[in-house]
Design a protein around this motif. Structure first.
Motif, PDB file in Angstrom:
ATOM      1  N   TYR A 141       2.586 -19.728 -11.301  1.00  9.64           N
ATOM      2  CA  TYR A 141       2.912 -20.986 -11.980  1.00  9.64           C
ATOM      3  C   TYR A 141       4.403 -21.038 -12.334  1.00  9.64           C
ATOM      4  N   ILE A 196      -4.518 -29.918  -4.649  1.00  8.19           N
ATOM      5  CA  ILE A 196      -4.414 -31.229  -5.292  1.00  8.19           C
ATOM      6  C   ILE A 196      -2.944 -31.592  -5.522  1.00  8.19           C
ATOM      7  N   THR A 197      -2.173 -30.626  -6.018  1.00 12.03           N
ATOM      8  CA  THR A 197      -0.753 -30.870  -6.268  1.00 12.03           C
ATOM      9  C   THR A 197      -0.007 -31.186  -4.975  1.00 12.03           C
ATOM     10  N   ASN A 247      -6.253 -26.302  -7.242  1.00 13.41           N
ATOM     11  CA  ASN A 247      -5.175 -26.967  -7.983  1.00 13.41           C
ATOM     12  C   ASN A 247      -3.928 -27.109  -7.118  1.00 13.41           C
ATOM     13  N   ALA A 261     -10.042 -21.697  -7.982  1.00  8.16           N
ATOM     14  CA  ALA A 261      -9.554 -22.782  -8.841  1.00  8.16           C
ATOM     15  C   ALA A 261      -8.044 -22.975  -8.667  1.00  8.16           C
ATOM     16  N   ASP A 262      -7.300 -21.860  -8.591  1.00  2.93           N
ATOM     17  CA  ASP A 262      -5.854 -21.953  -8.377  1.00  2.93           C
ATOM     18  C   ASP A 262      -5.545 -22.593  -7.023  1.00  2.93           C
TER      19      ASP A 262
END
Length: 463
Positions: free
Chosen positions: A426, A212-213, A209, A205-206
């Protein structure tokens, strides 16, 4: 053989690097290209040239009118007692005897005419028309200057945005590589039963993400490059920019007390519009007075009809030369005055309307000046805030990087969970993006100051 191949490889790398170094687009080159190519600047340059021609036209309008006319005709000269008016210019100018009946005697005739008409005194109307034309030229010149200035600000802002977008893309690319590395480590651990399957799901998932970013960052970069290309008047393309601009910040910012708005291109444009309105008002006032004119005419005529045609209707010839050979000449010189007395009733309202136009333009000037002063105050606030953020970025970035290294080592040794490591990742990407944005914000604050002060050198001198 190996050494030759090595040398060839070195030369190819050097040549490739040199070729690509030549393709780097500096901010100064981008500004020059944009000013040269952009459509609205070209249009306003044409308007300025048109206004210059109008000044010369206004000067030449004070010259006297000088007309020449030659005509050669063939026709009858039957006359008739009675009134006649040639509506629309369709009546003939034949002259002759009012004979008792129609006849079809015809001969050649001609008219040679020179006419000069000069409005030699009109209480300043001609001079005022020239002043109006000159004020319009000044207005269009200042309009062009303002357009160039505003466009330079837009191009500089777009250039900084592209640089920031490229830096953000690189930061998100690094983050993508970090999350990919973590995902691979978790996959190995999950296969060996060292971590639960949920850790692998969280790692995927990370990674998704981060992907996508990163994709959004590329999309933003392409969008900013497209805007820059539009402002430069060039086809959309991938730019190689001078990123040394984001490796430093300007040293200081001119304070508001040191800057005067008197010569701001936008305010100068509004002043020129007010001046045009005032000059047009003065031109209207000159219409209250009469105009004095001089006229001079010389006219030569020829006719195939003889001077005895009244008694003898056979006294004419159809010879072409006899019909066009001049035999009678008249001249006329005179001075006249023309004054439309009822014009004064209309002019009072025209002048009143022009006064309201001038007042409206003055209100627009006041509003623009008020907005520029507010923009100057805002630029100083943004400058201070951007410097504060810039000073804190290194602390944030070092702390986030240290935390990430610590959490990644702990996770590899099974001393912490993936959630803790994800939080460190993050925090690190947030610190990196804050760093990328902080420098561009300082330059944008300086550019905002230049835009508010009307002096592009405030920004350009720091490059």
């Amino acid at each position: 053989m190996l050494s030759r191949a090595f040398i060839a490889a070195v030369f190819s790398v050097v040549f490739y690097s040199t070729a690509h170094a030549q393709e780097v687009l500096s901010l100064q080159s981008a500004l020059e290209t944009a000013v040269h190519n952009y459509g609205s600047i070209k249009a306003k340059e044409s308007y300025r040239l048109s206004s210059q021609e109008s000044v010369e036209l206004a000067r030449r309008q004070s010259l006297p009118n000088l007309n020449f006319s030659i005509q050669q005709d063939f026709g009858t000269v039957n006359g008739q007692n009675g009134p006649l008016y040639g509506f629309g210019g369709y009546g003939t100018a034949s002259s002759g005897l009012p004979l008792p009946e129609q006849n079809w005697n015809a001969a050649f005739g001609s008219l040679y005419l020179a006419n000069a008409n000069w409005e030699f005194f009109s209480f300043g109307k001609a001079k005022q028309r020239i002043k109006v034309a000159e004020s319009k030229t000044q207005r269009d010149t200042r309009d062009l200057s303002d357009e160039v200035f505003q466009h330079k600000v837009k191009v500089a802002a777009a250039y900084i945005n592209v640089l920031a977008a490229k830096e953000l893309k690189l930061s998100y690319e690094k983050n993508l590589n970090r999350t990919d590395t973590i995902r691979r480590i978790v996959e190995v651990k999950e296969r060996n039963g060292l971590v639960p399957g949920v850790d692998l799901s969280l790692a995927k998932a990370d990674y998704a993400n981060a992907m996508i970013t990163y994709t959004k960052a590329k999309d933003n970069e392409q969008e900013q490059e497209n805007k820059l290309a539009q402002l430069m008047g060039t086809p959309s393309q991938e730019f190689v920019l001078d990123n040394t601009l984001l490796q430093r910040i300007p040293t200081d910012l001119p304070v508001g007390a040191d800057i005067s708005l008197e010569n701001h291109p936008l305010l100068s444009l509004y002043k020129s519009r007010i001046e045009v309105s005032e000059q047009e008002k003065q031109l209207l006032k000159t219409q209250y007075y009469p105009s004095f004119s001089m006229v001079g005419i010389i006219q030569t005529r020829a006719s195939g009809f003889g001077n005895g045609y009244a008694q003898n209707q056979n006294d004419f010839t159809t010879s072409y030369w006899d019909g066009i050979n001049p035999t009678r000449t008249n001249y006329l010189i005179g001075v006249g005055i023309s004054w439309n007395l009822t014009q004064t009733f209309r002019l009072s309202k025209e002048i009143s309307a022009q006064d309201y136009t001038s007042q409206g333009l003055k209100h627009e000037y006041d509003l623009a000046e008020q907005q520029l002063k507010a923009q100057m105050d805002l630029s100083e606030t943004k400058w201070k805030n951007s410097l504060t953020v810039y000073d804190q970025v290194p602390v944030q970035l070092k702390s986030a990087n240290d935390a990430y290294i610590q959490r990644s080592v702990l996770y590899k040794n099974g001393l912490t969970d993936l959630v803790d490591l994800s939080q460190a990742i993050y925090a690190l990407i947030r610190a990196e993006t804050d760093r990328d944005i902080a420098v561009s914000n300082v330059w944008n604050a300086l550019l905002l100051k230049a835009a508010a002060s009307g002096d592009f050198s405030v920004f350009e001198s720091k490059l």
